[in-house]
Design an enzyme around this catalytic site. Sequence first.
Site: not given
Length: 373
Positions: A146, A197, A230, A254, A258
Amino acid sequence: MTQATNLLKVVVIGGEGIGPEVTDQSVRVLNWFIDRRHAPLQLHDAPYGAEAYREFGQILPAQTMEAVRNADAILFGATGGPDLDVLPKPVRHQGSLLRIREGLTLFANLRPIIAHAALFASAPLKAEVLEGVDFVIVRELVGAIYFGQPRGIETLPDGQRRGVNTQVYTTSEIRRVVRVAFELARTRKHRLCSVDKANVMESGVLWREEVDKLHQAEFSDVDLSHMYVDNCAMQIVRKPNQSDVIVTDNLFGDILSDCAAMAAGSLGMLPSAAIVPRDAAGRSKALYEPVHGSAPDIAGKNIANPLASIQSVAMMLRMTLGRPEDADLLERAVRHTLEAGHRTADIAGRGDTPISTFAMGDAVLASLDQIAA
């Protein structure tokens, strides 16, 4: 009588979309604590967003940034939506919520995920999956993709367009947020899961190596595990009660938070706090906001769920304002409100009659009155 100089300053920024609607209910709750519990707070509204741009020529006016720098806590509503989308990109970039986070170095974002038994029947996940769900996602908030450079959209010699974002972390950026997560884990079940990751990303390799080094050097009493993002997303909906504290980078945090809303019943139930390290008095300046966005499709309809914002106030009372008993009281009031059957549309089940945003605020205030009596 409390002297004005001893009052803690809370800056209130409603923002865009449903932000002002849900924040108004949180302000009512804060005023209840001021009036009924003599909380030494002073609330200040500050302009932000498209309306501020029309009046001051900036989404984030200088006086608002000065106010948040001088505040003890910031209560934020939401940002984004069509009113901002039509403004020039440089204007939006300079006034974005990311600039507030970066300007205050609010590098650690705490997002608690709690499944209330009263909502099991209307939740997207099965009740047996939700039993005992109580975990926290700690998201790094001012680094990675970001904020990384270079970034942008460019036109190549052959006429194609290429978008570029850069995922980048340094040792210190990783360690400071992971330290927050380890310290939080020590206050809970002494379990921390670091999510990355590392199998395909060098920044993930560095992240995992630095987490391991910090664990060995300072936090060997905490049970540390690693998980690829994942797999973590799957585990959050498969068996969310296995988690205690999860720490991860900006982008993954982020997305995962959610996803975790399904364990809490709705995004409208998720509070958050973006913090800096605690001071000598044990308090932490922070920006408190619901995890949900501006939801422009329902803005102005008085149907949004204010409980995420109200529960953000509970986090504020505990973490910044140093009033843990008041935080406990507010969390009990939210549980009592849900157990009494009050539901906004996002958490309503079959046969429930949804109530308005304002009515949910009324219900929480009534619960506070009843519990405090």
